[in-house]
Enzyme design. Structure first.
Site, short mmCIF file in Angstrom:
data_model
loop_
_atom_site.label_atom_id
_atom_site.label_comp_id
_atom_site.label_asym_id
_atom_site.label_seq_id
_atom_site.Cartn_x
_atom_site.Cartn_y
_atom_site.Cartn_z
N THR A 31 31.51 1.00 27.38
CA THR A 31 30.50 0.39 28.26
C THR A 31 29.09 0.56 27.71
O THR A 31 28.82 1.52 26.96
CB THR A 31 30.59 1.05 29.66
OG1 THR A 31 29.47 0.67 30.42
CG2 THR A 31 30.59 2.58 29.56
N ASP A 32 28.19 -0.32 28.14
CA ASP A 32 26.77 -0.16 27.78
C ASP A 32 26.14 1.02 28.52
O ASP A 32 25.05 1.46 28.17
CB ASP A 32 25.99 -1.46 28.07
CG ASP A 32 26.02 -1.92 29.53
OD1 ASP A 32 26.71 -1.28 30.35
OD2 ASP A 32 25.35 -2.92 29.84
N GLU A 33 26.83 1.52 29.57
CA GLU A 33 26.22 2.58 30.39
C GLU A 33 26.04 3.88 29.62
O GLU A 33 25.28 4.75 30.04
CB GLU A 33 27.05 2.81 31.67
CG GLU A 33 27.18 1.52 32.47
CD GLU A 33 27.67 1.69 33.89
OE1 GLU A 33 27.48 2.77 34.47
OE2 GLU A 33 28.24 0.73 34.43
N TYR A 80 30.60 8.98 35.40
CA TYR A 80 31.37 7.92 34.73
C TYR A 80 30.86 7.69 33.31
O TYR A 80 31.64 7.75 32.34
CB TYR A 80 31.30 6.62 35.54
CG TYR A 80 31.72 5.39 34.74
CD1 TYR A 80 33.03 5.23 34.30
CD2 TYR A 80 30.78 4.40 34.40
CE1 TYR A 80 33.41 4.12 33.55
CE2 TYR A 80 31.16 3.28 33.65
CZ TYR A 80 32.47 3.15 33.23
OH TYR A 80 32.85 2.06 32.48
N LYS A 95 32.66 8.32 29.61
CA LYS A 95 32.88 7.26 28.62
C LYS A 95 32.18 7.62 27.30
O LYS A 95 32.71 7.38 26.21
CB LYS A 95 32.40 5.90 29.14
CG LYS A 95 33.21 5.32 30.28
CD LYS A 95 34.65 4.98 29.93
CE LYS A 95 34.78 3.82 28.98
NZ LYS A 95 36.21 3.40 28.82
P1 NAD Z 1 39.65 -1.02 36.34
O1 NAD Z 1 39.25 0.20 37.11
O2 NAD Z 1 39.72 -2.33 37.04
O3 NAD Z 1 41.11 -0.79 35.70
C1 NAD Z 1 41.46 0.40 35.08
C2 NAD Z 1 42.98 0.38 34.87
O4 NAD Z 1 43.35 1.62 34.23
C3 NAD Z 1 43.78 0.30 36.17
O5 NAD Z 1 44.80 -0.66 36.05
C4 NAD Z 1 44.35 1.69 36.34
O6 NAD Z 1 45.60 1.71 37.01
C5 NAD Z 1 44.48 2.15 34.90
N1 NAD Z 1 44.45 3.61 34.76
C6 NAD Z 1 43.56 4.46 35.33
N2 NAD Z 1 43.87 5.73 35.01
C7 NAD Z 1 44.96 5.67 34.19
C8 NAD Z 1 45.74 6.64 33.52
N3 NAD Z 1 45.47 7.96 33.60
N4 NAD Z 1 46.77 6.21 32.75
C9 NAD Z 1 47.07 4.89 32.66
N5 NAD Z 1 46.38 3.93 33.29
C10 NAD Z 1 45.33 4.32 34.05
O7 NAD Z 1 38.67 -1.06 35.10
P2 NAD Z 1 38.09 -2.33 34.32
O8 NAD Z 1 36.88 -2.79 35.03
O9 NAD Z 1 39.18 -3.25 34.04
O10 NAD Z 1 37.61 -1.61 32.98
C11 NAD Z 1 38.46 -1.55 31.83
C12 NAD Z 1 37.72 -0.81 30.72
O11 NAD Z 1 36.50 -1.49 30.44
C13 NAD Z 1 37.35 0.62 31.11
O12 NAD Z 1 37.52 1.44 29.97
C14 NAD Z 1 35.88 0.52 31.48
O13 NAD Z 1 35.20 1.73 31.21
C15 NAD Z 1 35.41 -0.58 30.54
N6 NAD Z 1 34.26 -1.35 31.03
C16 NAD Z 1 34.31 -2.02 32.23
C17 NAD Z 1 33.20 -2.77 32.63
C18 NAD Z 1 33.21 -3.57 33.92
O14 NAD Z 1 32.21 -4.25 34.20
N7 NAD Z 1 34.28 -3.58 34.68
C19 NAD Z 1 32.05 -2.81 31.85
C20 NAD Z 1 32.04 -2.09 30.66
C21 NAD Z 1 33.15 -1.39 30.24
P1 TYD Z 2 28.73 -1.89 40.08
O1 TYD Z 2 29.44 -3.19 40.28
O2 TYD Z 2 29.26 -0.68 40.79
O3 TYD Z 2 28.65 -1.66 38.51
P2 TYD Z 2 27.80 -0.54 37.66
O4 TYD Z 2 27.31 0.51 38.56
O5 TYD Z 2 28.83 -0.07 36.71
O6 TYD Z 2 26.67 -1.32 37.02
O7 TYD Z 2 27.23 -2.08 40.52
C1 TYD Z 2 26.40 -3.05 39.92
C2 TYD Z 2 25.02 -2.87 40.48
O8 TYD Z 2 25.03 -3.21 41.87
C3 TYD Z 2 24.53 -1.44 40.41
O9 TYD Z 2 23.12 -1.45 40.13
C4 TYD Z 2 24.77 -0.90 41.80
C5 TYD Z 2 24.60 -2.12 42.69
N1 TYD Z 2 25.42 -2.14 43.91
C6 TYD Z 2 24.82 -2.39 45.15
O10 TYD Z 2 23.59 -2.61 45.25
N2 TYD Z 2 25.61 -2.41 46.27
C7 TYD Z 2 26.96 -2.16 46.21
O11 TYD Z 2 27.63 -2.15 47.27
C8 TYD Z 2 27.57 -1.92 44.92
C9 TYD Z 2 29.04 -1.68 44.80
C10 TYD Z 2 26.76 -1.92 43.80
#
Ligand code: NAD
Ligand code: TYD
Length: 351
Positions: A133-135, A159, A163
């Site tokens: 992630t960019d975070e 989180y 990561k």
């Molecule tokens: P998500 O939370 O929707 O899905 C995570 C999946 O991992 C789920 O299916 C869960 O069952 C599985 N999981 C969790 N713990 C596990 C374990 N111990 N063993 C096996 N499986 C397990 O997450 P996502 O949004 O799909 O993110 C996927 C990846 O991308 C993550 O590594 C996250 O850090 C990264 N990422 C996500 C975003 C975003 O915007 N969603 C942005 C940047 C990076």
């Molecule tokens: P989120 O989708 O949780 O992603 P991340 O924290 O990983 O960026 O949140 C996106 C942005 O939206 C973040 O600045 C927090 C804000 N947010 C709200 O304002 N209200 C909400 O209910 C949620 C879930 C997030």
């Protein structure tokens, strides 16, 4: 040939698996623990597809991973599995340390042992692709340039710290053991199958239910938004052509303030599913800010474009319209994921 995917029943992982089969017949072994965030309904269209092998299991289970690697002999491991929600990491960081750090460590060790048994072409071709992630880069000031791959790591939430730790492990396994790794750091994804605890799907499902739209703090926090299938295409590009040991930032070139995202979702719903009670923006409610809330993320995605020719295909306007339309067409999926556990989370976080 086969690839092993972890977390392929989650939001991005399931989109990746579905997208994979649009361009390839190469089988996917999909290892997922099916936590609250994992959902086999995302993969329902693959239920009878022999190219997809689903295994329910934990990435911390070394014996299981050894067995999957030995049985399926994958040419690559694409690692999505994680605990991924910042707000949950504030309430309970332990699961994040276990899955994101210990889980990645376990996969790296298993991959290293497996890779050491390979020879010739198979050894040279193997890839460990870590999805991050960019975070990990921390928070930007309004005038700062966007995150480049060379930015120092300054994670601020449990989180992002977990990561960041996993990224460091992946880097070290390359430098110390020569494991052929690539890492991608992407911005906020959005699109189909996004669990409605995250901003965009939460706003859509709350608005449709006539519930408040909770905006943290002043709503002026900025994120970069990446349509999920663009992210999947970026991962495929890095997996195929990324340089070993390198990291690639993947972003949508869409910096938006949260309040503007919420207003855009409301306007689209006003157009597509008007509410006789009035515009959905009437539901916007400012709530207490998230502790340690990062103010701004932005991605400089020029490296992946320069080296691998990847650019996002969607603009924010096209991507958010597709997303809202998907949620309107998939009310059954939404009600299925809104289980008792989901309701407990919403009550804990917002009451
Ligand atoms: P998500 O939370 O929707 O899905 C995570 C999946 O991992 C789920 O299916 C869960 O069952 C599985 N999981 C969790 N713990 C596990 C374990 N111990 N063993 C096996 N499986 C397990 O997450 P996502 O949004 O799909 O993110 C996927 C990846 O991308 C993550 O590594 C996250 O850090 C990264 N990422 C996500 C975003 C975003 O915007 N969603 C942005 C940047 C990076
Ligand atoms: P989120 O989708 O949780 O992603 P991340 O924290 O990983 O960026 O949140 C996106 C942005 O939206 C973040 O600045 C927090 C804000 N947010 C709200 O304002 N209200 C909400 O209910 C949620 C879930 C997030």
């Amino acid at each position: 040939m086969t690839i092993l995917v972890t977390g392929g029943a989650g939001f991005i992982g399931s989109n990746f698996v579905l997208d994979w089969f649009k361009t390839s017949d190469e089988p996917v072994v999909n290892l997922d623990a099916l936590t609250y965030a994992g959902n086999l309904a995302n993969l329902a269209s693959l239920a009878k597809d022999p190219r997809h092998v689903f295994v329910q299991g934990d990435i911390c289970d070394r014996a299981l991973i050894d067995q999957l690697l030995a049985t399926h002999q994958p040419r690559a491991l694409v690692h999505f599995a994680a605990e991924s929600h910042v707000d949950r990491s504030i309430h309970g960081p332990g699961a994040f340390m276990r899955t994101n750090i210990e889980g990645t460590f376990t996969l790296l060790e298993a991959a290293r042992a497996y890779w050491s048994t390979l020879a010739g072409e198979a050894k040279a071709a193997f890839r460990f692709h870590h999805v991050s992630t960019d975070e990990v880069y921390g928070s930007l000031k309004p005038s700062d340039p966007p995150f480049a791959e060379s930015n120092p790591y300054e994670p601020n939430s449990p989180y992002s710290a977990s990561k960041a730790a996993s990224d460091h492990l992946v880097r070290a396994w390359h430098h110390t053991y020569g494991l052929p790794v690539v890492t991608t750091n992407c911005s906020n994804n959005y699109g189909p199958f996004h669990f409605p605890e995250k901003l965009i799907p939460l706003m859509i499902v709350n608005a449709l239910a006539g519930k408040p739209l909770p905006v943290y703090g002043d709503g002026q926090q900025i994120r970069d938004w990446l349509y999920v299938t663009d992210h999947c295409a970026g991962i495929r590009a890095v997996l195929a052509g990324g340089r070993l040991g390198e990291t690639y930032n993947i972003g949508g070139w869409n910096e938006k303030a949260n309040i503007d995202i919420v207003k855009t979702v409301c306007a689209l719903l006003d157009e597509l599913r008007p509410d006789p009670a009035g515009p959905y923006s009437r539901l916007i409610t400012y709530v207490t800010d998230r502790p340690g809330h990062d103010r701004r993320y932005a991605i400089d995605a020029r490296k992946i474009e320069r080296e691998l020719g990847w650019r996002p295909a969607e603009t924010f306007d096209t991507g958010i319209r597709k997303t809202v339309e998907w949620y309107l067409a998939n009310a059954e999926w939404v009600s299925q994921v809104q289980s008792g556990a989901y309701r407990e989370w919403v009550a804990k976080q917002y009451d």
